[in-house]
Scaffold this motif. Structure first.
Motif, mmCIF file in Angstrom:
data_model
loop_
_atom_site.group_PDB
_atom_site.id
_atom_site.type_symbol
_atom_site.label_atom_id
_atom_site.label_comp_id
_atom_site.label_asym_id
_atom_site.label_seq_id
_atom_site.Cartn_x
_atom_site.Cartn_y
_atom_site.Cartn_z
ATOM 1 N N GLY A 141 45.470 -30.123 -9.387
ATOM 2 C CA GLY A 141 44.164 -29.931 -8.769
ATOM 3 C C GLY A 141 44.153 -30.418 -7.323
ATOM 4 N N LEU A 142 44.778 -31.555 -7.066
ATOM 5 C CA LEU A 142 44.869 -32.074 -5.709
ATOM 6 C C LEU A 142 45.678 -31.134 -4.818
ATOM 7 N N ALA A 143 46.805 -30.628 -5.368
ATOM 8 C CA ALA A 143 47.673 -29.734 -4.595
ATOM 9 C C ALA A 143 46.926 -28.470 -4.183
ATOM 10 N N ARG A 144 46.079 -27.933 -5.074
ATOM 11 C CA ARG A 144 45.322 -26.715 -4.764
ATOM 12 C C ARG A 144 44.372 -26.943 -3.594
ATOM 13 N N LEU A 145 43.931 -28.197 -3.447
ATOM 14 C CA LEU A 145 43.001 -28.538 -2.369
ATOM 15 C C LEU A 145 43.731 -29.048 -1.130
ATOM 16 N N GLY A 146 45.072 -29.016 -1.189
ATOM 17 C CA GLY A 146 45.852 -29.500 -0.058
ATOM 18 C C GLY A 146 45.800 -31.004 0.100
ATOM 19 N N MET A 147 45.593 -31.678 -1.000
ATOM 20 C CA MET A 147 45.461 -33.138 -0.970
ATOM 21 C C MET A 147 46.621 -33.809 -1.699
ATOM 22 N N GLY A 148 46.870 -35.050 -1.378
ATOM 23 C CA GLY A 148 47.842 -35.864 -2.106
ATOM 24 C C GLY A 148 47.121 -37.072 -2.655
ATOM 25 N N ILE A 172 57.186 -46.342 -10.376
ATOM 26 C CA ILE A 172 56.674 -45.968 -9.059
ATOM 27 C C ILE A 172 57.645 -45.018 -8.367
ATOM 28 N N PHE A 173 58.944 -45.386 -8.385
ATOM 29 C CA PHE A 173 59.940 -44.554 -7.716
ATOM 30 C C PHE A 173 60.121 -43.206 -8.422
ATOM 31 N N GLY A 188 57.388 -36.193 -6.524
ATOM 32 C CA GLY A 188 56.413 -35.658 -5.585
ATOM 33 C C GLY A 188 54.979 -35.864 -6.008
ATOM 34 N N ILE A 189 54.754 -36.716 -6.985
ATOM 35 C CA ILE A 189 53.398 -36.961 -7.488
ATOM 36 C C ILE A 189 52.631 -37.906 -6.568
ATOM 37 N N ILE A 190 53.349 -38.831 -5.944
ATOM 38 C CA ILE A 190 52.730 -39.829 -5.080
ATOM 39 C C ILE A 190 53.018 -39.496 -3.616
ATOM 40 N N SER A 191 51.975 -39.511 -2.802
ATOM 41 C CA SER A 191 52.115 -39.210 -1.381
ATOM 42 C C SER A 191 52.275 -40.468 -0.533
#
Length: 300
Positions: A25-32, A270-271, A277-280
């Motif tokens: 959902g975040l990716a569709r909005l161009g967000m991380g 975390i790593f 690619g889940i965490i920006s």
């Protein structure tokens, strides 16, 4: 998500699917998304912290004992190889005799409960519970009863467990292996024998005492004195506590992030999230509480 709980993204419980939906959902909005982490302490009051619970059951021999900043040899001699847990609402004796501390059995193991808090009982000390009224059980079901013989065998195995103060690596491995085998055997015996189950439940009722009868709590008191933890009134924390906290918050235990092994284990998830690619980005909170903030940032 609690990054110290490695099951938080377990697809079997649906959490990972929900997490993936959020990421998509975040990716569709161009967000991380930025993950907020606190590297210098973790909650040790919750029953979900398996590392802390392991220390409470296995003391200095726990593989996680070095993760927490615990002084196993403090000035107060009564706390040698023990951890002071200042959570009680009153003096220990008053809480004990009020019946607020409860010994319980579940799936082959014994635990101590104090309201929402749960503490493991050291497997080697199960013998104190299982040997009580043993002669009465023998007279009731017979010395040759196979279930009775299995109970005696379990108690013998418990007696031979290395102590929680053991430091020899091979003996520690033996202790971890054998105590879990004993738990499985006790669990099976409890399920298969109504007589043994009734016997154990009856002993728990005796150990838990009767409010208004102080001497009825002697058995529970003796058992608790054998544990890794020592429960006390919350007011003594400042003078007697022997683990480093976040400021003066007893429920937030400091971890030794300067140790490379602790760093690696606490940052493993975390790593993984970063690699996927889940965490920006990361926001690091309370970095000033670390032993060496600059070293931590360099390592990160």
């Amino acid at each position: 998500y609690d990054i110290t709980n490695h099951n938080a993204l377990n697809p079997e419980v649906g959490s990972r699917r929900q997490f993936d939906d959020l990421v998509e959902g975040l990716a569709r909005l161009g967000m991380g998304q930025i993950l907020d982490i606190v590297p210098n302490h973790m909650c040790v009051e919750s029953g979900d912290n398996h590392w802390w619970l392991d220390v409470m059951e296995n003391g200095p021999s726990s593989p996680y004992a070095s993760f927490f900043d615990i002084d196993w040899n403090p000035v107060k001699r009564e706390l040698k190889n023990k951890v002071l847990i200042p959570i009680l609402g009153d003096q220990y004796g008053a809480v004990l005799e009020s019946g607020e501390l409860h010994l319980v059995y579940s799936e082959g193991a014994f635990h101590l409960c104090y309201y929402e808090h749960t503490f493991p009982i050291i497997p080697k000390t199960y013998v104190s519970i299982l040997s009580y009224r043993l002669e009465e059980l023998e007279q009731s079901i017979g010395e040759e009863n196979t279930r009775y013989q299995e109970l005696l065998s379990i108690m013998t195995a418990l007696d031979h467990l290395p102590p929680y103060t053991e430091t020899d690596p091979d003996r520690i491995v033996e202790r971890y292996r054998e105590k879990e085998i004993v738990k499985r055997r006790l669990c099976l015996l409890y399920r298969e024998s109504r007589e043994i189950a009734t016997f154990i439940e009856g002993n728990l009722a005796v150990f838990n005492g009767t409010a208004g009868e102080p001497r009825s709590f002697d058995l529970l008191d003796d058992l608790l004195r054998q544990q890794v933890y020592r429960l006390s009134h919350w007011r003594v924390a400042t003078e007697e506590i022997n683990y480093r906290r976040f400021f003066d918050i007893n429920s937030l235990g400091a971890i030794r992030m300067e140790d490379p092994a602790v760093f690696a284990e606490t940052h493993r998830m975390i790593f993984d999230l970063i690699r996927e690619g889940i965490i920006s980005g990361l926001r690091i909170d309370h970095i000033d509480g670390l032993y060496d903030p600059a070293e931590y940032l360099d390592r990160l």
